[in-house]
Design an enzyme around this catalytic site. Structure first.
Site, PDB file in Angstrom:
ATOM      1  N   TYR A 137      43.164  57.038  45.753  1.00 27.23           N
ATOM      2  CA  TYR A 137      43.430  58.410  45.358  1.00 27.23           C
ATOM      3  C   TYR A 137      43.750  58.455  43.860  1.00 27.23           C
ATOM      4  O   TYR A 137      44.591  57.687  43.376  1.00 27.23           O
ATOM      5  CB  TYR A 137      44.607  58.920  46.188  1.00 27.23           C
ATOM      6  CG  TYR A 137      45.016  60.325  45.862  1.00 27.23           C
ATOM      7  CD1 TYR A 137      44.186  61.388  46.209  1.00 27.23           C
ATOM      8  CD2 TYR A 137      46.198  60.585  45.206  1.00 27.23           C
ATOM      9  CE1 TYR A 137      44.545  62.679  45.898  1.00 27.23           C
ATOM     10  CE2 TYR A 137      46.572  61.887  44.898  1.00 27.23           C
ATOM     11  CZ  TYR A 137      45.736  62.920  45.244  1.00 27.23           C
ATOM     12  OH  TYR A 137      46.093  64.199  44.934  1.00 27.23           O
ATOM     13  N   ASP A 160      48.019  52.753  52.125  1.00 28.54           N
ATOM     14  CA  ASP A 160      47.960  54.213  52.193  1.00 28.54           C
ATOM     15  C   ASP A 160      47.062  54.543  53.382  1.00 28.54           C
ATOM     16  O   ASP A 160      45.850  54.310  53.349  1.00 28.54           O
ATOM     17  CB  ASP A 160      47.391  54.761  50.876  1.00 28.54           C
ATOM     18  CG  ASP A 160      47.357  56.289  50.842  1.00 28.54           C
ATOM     19  OD1 ASP A 160      47.236  56.909  51.916  1.00 28.54           O
ATOM     20  OD2 ASP A 160      47.420  56.862  49.735  1.00 28.54           O
ATOM     21  N   ARG A 213      70.217  67.690  51.125  1.00 25.72           N
ATOM     22  CA  ARG A 213      69.408  66.669  50.445  1.00 25.72           C
ATOM     23  C   ARG A 213      69.614  65.296  51.089  1.00 25.72           C
ATOM     24  O   ARG A 213      68.689  64.517  51.225  1.00 25.72           O
ATOM     25  CB  ARG A 213      69.729  66.623  48.939  1.00 25.72           C
ATOM     26  CG  ARG A 213      69.056  65.471  48.201  1.00 25.72           C
ATOM     27  CD  ARG A 213      68.962  65.668  46.687  1.00 25.72           C
ATOM     28  NE  ARG A 213      70.131  66.297  46.102  1.00 25.72           N
ATOM     29  CZ  ARG A 213      71.325  65.705  45.938  1.00 25.72           C
ATOM     30  NH1 ARG A 213      71.492  64.449  46.283  1.00 25.72           N
ATOM     31  NH2 ARG A 213      72.333  66.383  45.412  1.00 25.72           N
TER      32      ARG A 213
HETATM   33  C1  LIG Z   1      46.258  63.519  48.842  1.00 28.01           C
HETATM   34  C2  LIG Z   1      46.479  62.074  48.835  1.00 28.01           C
HETATM   35  C3  LIG Z   1      47.620  61.504  48.242  1.00 28.01           C
HETATM   36  C4  LIG Z   1      48.656  62.342  47.497  1.00 28.01           C
HETATM   37  O1  LIG Z   1      49.355  63.168  48.357  1.00 28.01           O
HETATM   38  P1  LIG Z   1      49.944  64.617  47.935  1.00 28.01           P
HETATM   39  O2  LIG Z   1      50.512  65.103  49.223  1.00 28.01           O
HETATM   40  O3  LIG Z   1      48.814  65.432  47.410  1.00 28.01           O
HETATM   41  O4  LIG Z   1      50.982  64.359  46.899  1.00 28.01           O
HETATM   42  C5  LIG Z   1      47.784  60.141  48.331  1.00 28.01           C
HETATM   43  N1  LIG Z   1      46.870  59.361  48.948  1.00 28.01           N
HETATM   44  C6  LIG Z   1      45.759  59.870  49.506  1.00 28.01           C
HETATM   45  C7  LIG Z   1      44.785  58.961  50.166  1.00 28.01           C
HETATM   46  C8  LIG Z   1      45.518  61.236  49.470  1.00 28.01           C
HETATM   47  O5  LIG Z   1      44.396  61.724  50.015  1.00 28.01           O
END
Ligand SMILES: *Cc1c(COP(=O)(O)O)cnc(C)c1O
Length: 386
Positions: free
Chosen positions: A107, A180, A54
């Protein structure tokens, strides 16, 4: 002889960063380390610092080095999912009473995490259209947020935000600026170079690239924040497992090639749909009429593989999504295969009735790397079914 990654350009880094041949055997592909624990030479005598899976695993570290190199950051941390990465960052950076300013087209799961998990712990949330910096300026003047969180291009309406402009605004207010970068991937956009503080990824999408592994990552420069997030990665434990880390690393080696094809196919299909009167609107930053086209040209090196379309009404949108054949009806995006998603009832069902609700006539396409003629023919037959 080993390669010095600092001398390499992006496409080469994708192949070589974190991937030095195994020192003992010379294996070109470093082994996947499944061991959960590591022998100590006397109490506390760790070999190379490895102790327990971990806190650290060589396969995860290799992926983290690869991710840091590609985003041009000092630190990268890999997690079990994109949301686990987001959660670690948010809990490392926020305390009760702090405030997050969130883009209105992010998202759905990011909104859900903030509104329904962190909200009850005392974190405030305000929503704004991040692509309009005047709106952001007004919201920041009202109350300086601890975090400014943007997705660009956004999901699923492909809004484009000027990262450098947003970073300037955020930093003047003392806010942490988070981008993001899941939709663009570092092959098309590197937010840290435009002034962002932290890059977030769902590596489940383009970085993994083959729809076979769920994962997430953070990339950042600041040492103090890196220490806090690394502590949470260890203390809360949402790490990626060795096989997941290795699959992601393998996917990343072809990222540059895939993004090139995703972008070529995306642009060709966006142009095809834009010229068709059966389609009411096409959302794609590569189209000159897109409001964020000029910014996208400045901060991206390609426009990516996500194309959203508005049909005449919800009924046509549903029928279109269900009539496609090469594009398979499924959630998620960013894999080599083309997918179609109906956000209102699928990926964005959790934000229905909120400020993030997606119009019911919108369909999102994740354009894969198949032959563009097959994809175009599939869109054409589905439009004919309306
Ligand atoms: C899918 C997604 C997430 C979340 O990610 P997971 O791997 O599903 O937990 C966050 N931001 C964006 C833009 C995504 O497309």
């Amino acid at each position: 002889m080993t390669v010095d990654p600092s001398a390499l350009s992006f496409d080469s880094l994708a192949v070589h960063a974190g991937q030095a041949a195994d020192a003992t055997t010379g294996a070109v592909i470093p082994p996947v380390h499944f061991s959960t624990t590591f022998v100590q030479d006397g109490i506390g005598g760790l070999r190379g610092g490895w102790e327990y899976g971990r806190s650290g695993n060589p396969t995860r570290t290799a992926l983290q080095e690869q991710l840091a190199a590609l985003e041009g950051g000092r630190h990268a941390l890999s997690f079990a999912s994109g949301l686990a990465a987001e959660d670690a960052l948010l809990r490392a950076a926020l305390k009760p009473g702090d405030d997050v300013l969130l883009g209105n087209d992010v998202y759905g799961g990011t909104y859900r995490l903030l509104a329904r998990v962190l909200g009850p712990w005392g974190v405030g949330l305000r929503i704004v259209d991040m692509s309009d910096l005047d709106h952001v300026r007004a919201a920041v003047a009202e109350k300086a947020p601890t975090i400014l969180w943007v997705e660009t291009p956004s999901n699923p309406l492909l809004r484009v935000t000027d990262i450098a402009g947003l970073a300037q605004l955020g930093h003047d207010a003392g806010s942490l600026v988070v981008v993001d970068n899941t939709f663009a991937s570092p092959a098309l956009q590197r937010p840290l170079a435009h002034g962002a503080d932290v890059v977030v990824h769902s590596t489940t999408k383009y970085l993994g690239g083959h729809s076979d592994v769920v994962g997430g990552a953070l990339v950042l420069d600041d040492d103090a924040l890196a220490e806090k997030t690394t502590f949470l990665q260890f203390a809360a434990g949402a790490v990626s497992g060795p096989m997941d880390a290795w699959l992601t690393t393998r996917g990343i080696k072809t990222l540059a090639l895939r993004m090139q094809r995703h972008s070529e196919n995306g642009l060709a299909l966006a142009e095809f749909l834009d010229a068709d009167d059966r389609v009411a609107h096409v959302y794609y930053p590569g189209l000159p009429a897109h409001p964020g086209h000029d910014i996208a040209r400045r901060q991206m090196t390609g426009f990516g593989g996500i194309v959203s379309v508005a049909l005449e009404d919800a009924e046509s949108a549903r029928r279109f999504a269900e009539s496609l054949r090469v594009f398979q009806l499924a959630e998620s995006l960013g894999g080599v295969e083309s997918l179609v998603n109906y956000p209102d009832a699928m990926t964005h069902a959790s934000v229905r009735g909120t400020e993030l609700a997606v119009p019911a006539e919108v369909v999102r396409l994740s354009v894969g790397i198949e032959d563009v003629d097959d994809l175009r023919a599939d869109l054409d037959q589905a439009l004919s079914a309306l």
